[in-house]
Design a protein around this motif. Structure first.
Motif, short mmCIF file in Angstrom:
data_model
loop_
_atom_site.label_atom_id
_atom_site.label_comp_id
_atom_site.label_asym_id
_atom_site.label_seq_id
_atom_site.Cartn_x
_atom_site.Cartn_y
_atom_site.Cartn_z
N LEU A 178 0.86 -1.18 0.00
CA LEU A 178 0.00 0.00 0.00
C LEU A 178 0.89 1.23 0.00
O LEU A 178 1.81 1.34 0.80
CB LEU A 178 -0.90 0.00 1.23
CG LEU A 178 -1.84 1.20 1.37
CD1 LEU A 178 -2.92 1.14 0.31
CD2 LEU A 178 -2.46 1.23 2.74
N THR B 89 0.52 5.38 0.20
CA THR B 89 -0.38 6.48 0.48
C THR B 89 0.25 7.78 0.02
O THR B 89 1.40 8.05 0.33
CB THR B 89 -0.68 6.57 2.00
OG1 THR B 89 -1.18 5.31 2.44
CG2 THR B 89 -1.70 7.64 2.30
N ARG C 255 -1.19 -1.31 -3.97
CA ARG C 255 -2.41 -0.52 -4.10
C ARG C 255 -2.08 0.92 -3.73
O ARG C 255 -1.20 1.17 -2.93
CB ARG C 255 -3.49 -1.05 -3.16
CG ARG C 255 -4.02 -2.38 -3.58
CD ARG C 255 -5.28 -2.70 -2.80
NE ARG C 255 -5.85 -3.93 -3.24
CZ ARG C 255 -5.94 -5.01 -2.48
NH1 ARG C 255 -5.49 -4.99 -1.25
NH2 ARG C 255 -6.48 -6.11 -2.95
N TYR C 256 -2.84 1.84 -4.30
CA TYR C 256 -2.64 3.26 -4.02
C TYR C 256 -3.78 3.76 -3.14
O TYR C 256 -4.96 3.52 -3.44
CB TYR C 256 -2.58 4.07 -5.31
CG TYR C 256 -2.36 5.54 -5.06
CD1 TYR C 256 -1.10 6.01 -4.71
CD2 TYR C 256 -3.40 6.44 -5.12
CE1 TYR C 256 -0.89 7.35 -4.45
CE2 TYR C 256 -3.21 7.78 -4.86
CZ TYR C 256 -1.95 8.23 -4.53
OH TYR C 256 -1.76 9.54 -4.25
N GLN C 257 -3.43 4.45 -2.06
CA GLN C 257 -4.39 5.06 -1.14
C GLN C 257 -4.20 6.57 -1.24
O GLN C 257 -3.14 7.07 -0.88
CB GLN C 257 -4.15 4.58 0.29
CG GLN C 257 -4.80 5.40 1.39
CD GLN C 257 -6.30 5.42 1.34
OE1 GLN C 257 -6.93 4.41 1.05
NE2 GLN C 257 -6.90 6.57 1.61
N ARG D 197 -15.96 -0.56 3.11
CA ARG D 197 -15.77 0.21 1.88
C ARG D 197 -17.09 0.35 1.12
O ARG D 197 -17.40 1.42 0.59
CB ARG D 197 -14.72 -0.46 1.01
CG ARG D 197 -14.35 0.39 -0.18
CD ARG D 197 -13.11 -0.15 -0.84
NE ARG D 197 -12.56 0.83 -1.75
CZ ARG D 197 -12.31 0.59 -3.02
NH1 ARG D 197 -12.56 -0.59 -3.53
NH2 ARG D 197 -11.80 1.53 -3.78
N SER E 25 -13.06 6.13 -4.78
CA SER E 25 -12.60 4.73 -4.75
C SER E 25 -11.13 4.62 -4.34
O SER E 25 -10.77 3.72 -3.59
CB SER E 25 -12.84 4.06 -6.10
OG SER E 25 -12.04 4.66 -7.08
N GLU E 26 -10.28 5.54 -4.80
CA GLU E 26 -8.88 5.45 -4.41
C GLU E 26 -8.63 6.05 -3.02
O GLU E 26 -7.56 5.87 -2.46
CB GLU E 26 -7.96 6.12 -5.44
CG GLU E 26 -8.11 7.60 -5.53
CD GLU E 26 -7.26 8.21 -6.63
OE1 GLU E 26 -6.53 7.48 -7.32
OE2 GLU E 26 -7.33 9.43 -6.79
N THR F 157 -9.32 2.95 -0.16
CA THR F 157 -8.55 1.71 -0.26
C THR F 157 -8.26 1.15 1.13
O THR F 157 -8.26 -0.07 1.33
CB THR F 157 -7.22 1.96 -1.01
OG1 THR F 157 -7.53 2.55 -2.27
CG2 THR F 157 -6.45 0.68 -1.22
N TYR F 158 -8.03 2.02 2.10
CA TYR F 158 -7.71 1.60 3.46
C TYR F 158 -8.83 0.79 4.11
O TYR F 158 -8.60 0.07 5.09
CB TYR F 158 -7.35 2.80 4.34
CG TYR F 158 -8.52 3.66 4.74
CD1 TYR F 158 -9.11 3.51 5.98
CD2 TYR F 158 -9.05 4.62 3.88
CE1 TYR F 158 -10.19 4.29 6.36
CE2 TYR F 158 -10.12 5.40 4.25
CZ TYR F 158 -10.68 5.24 5.49
OH TYR F 158 -11.75 6.01 5.86
N LEU G 216 -10.42 -1.68 2.70
CA LEU G 216 -10.45 -3.05 2.20
C LEU G 216 -10.13 -4.03 3.32
O LEU G 216 -9.39 -3.71 4.26
CB LEU G 216 -9.45 -3.23 1.06
CG LEU G 216 -9.79 -2.50 -0.24
CD1 LEU G 216 -8.62 -2.57 -1.20
CD2 LEU G 216 -11.05 -3.08 -0.87
#
Length: 172
Positions: free
Chosen positions: A1, A3, A22-24, A59, A90-91, A94-95, A97
């Motif tokens: 992840l 951020t 993944r991008y937060q 989410r 949506s981005e 992410t946290y 999830l």
């Protein structure tokens, strides 16, 4: 992840260098972006509505709440703010999830840790005023980063990685 504050270069670098990551998007920066599109009369309501979105436990619920907030923004004639919310929610969630422990959510939803380090570097470089060359400035910045990461970050537990269980060895 990873951020970040939605810097295009950072997002591109994450996609290219860390394709599995993944991008937060930083929640605080996202809220500021939306509130900048809201008139002062509606700003307090909008700030409270956004806090309600990010207070959701899952989410799916956060996305549902965000859609209802976007519809309300449109009824208040704040179409740009509604569009910004729909495009970035949506981005920014992410946290939430299930891949991430609930205990980590408060810390991984923003990039406050990096921002704090940047403020400290700025404070140190302002004291010096001017540097004879770029190398001396880089040496001061690197020395400060080394100090912070070896002393402050290593003595405090920012995230308890034992909560990740079996997924840590898999990631490594």
């Amino acid at each position: 992840l990873v951020t970040g504050d939605r810097c295009a270069g950072l997002v591109a670098a994450v996609n290219e260098l860390l394709p599995e990551a993944r991008y937060q998007r930083c929640m605080v920066h996202f809220e500021r972006n939306i509130l900048a599109k809201v008139n002062p009369r509606n700003r307090e309501w909008a700030a409270d509505a956004l806090k309600a979105v990010f207070a959701m436990e899952s989410r799916d619920k956060a996305l549902e709440k965000a859609e209802s907030v976007a519809k309300e923004l449109e009824t208040r004639k704040l179409r740009e703010a509604a569009k910004c919310l729909r495009e970035g929610i949506s981005e920014t969630t992410t946290y939430l999830l299930d891949d991430y422990p609930r205990e980590h959510r408060r810390r991984i939803r923003t990039n406050n840790m990096i921002e704090r380090l940047n403020r400290e570097i700025r404070r140190r470089t302002r004291v010096v005023g001017s540097f004879p060359d770029g190398r001396s400035a880089l040496m001061l910045v690197c020395a400060r980063v080394r100090y912070v990461t070896s002393n402050e970050w290593s003595t405090r537990r920012y995230l308890d990685m034992s909560r990740l269980g079996e997924s840590v060895p898999v990631a490594n």
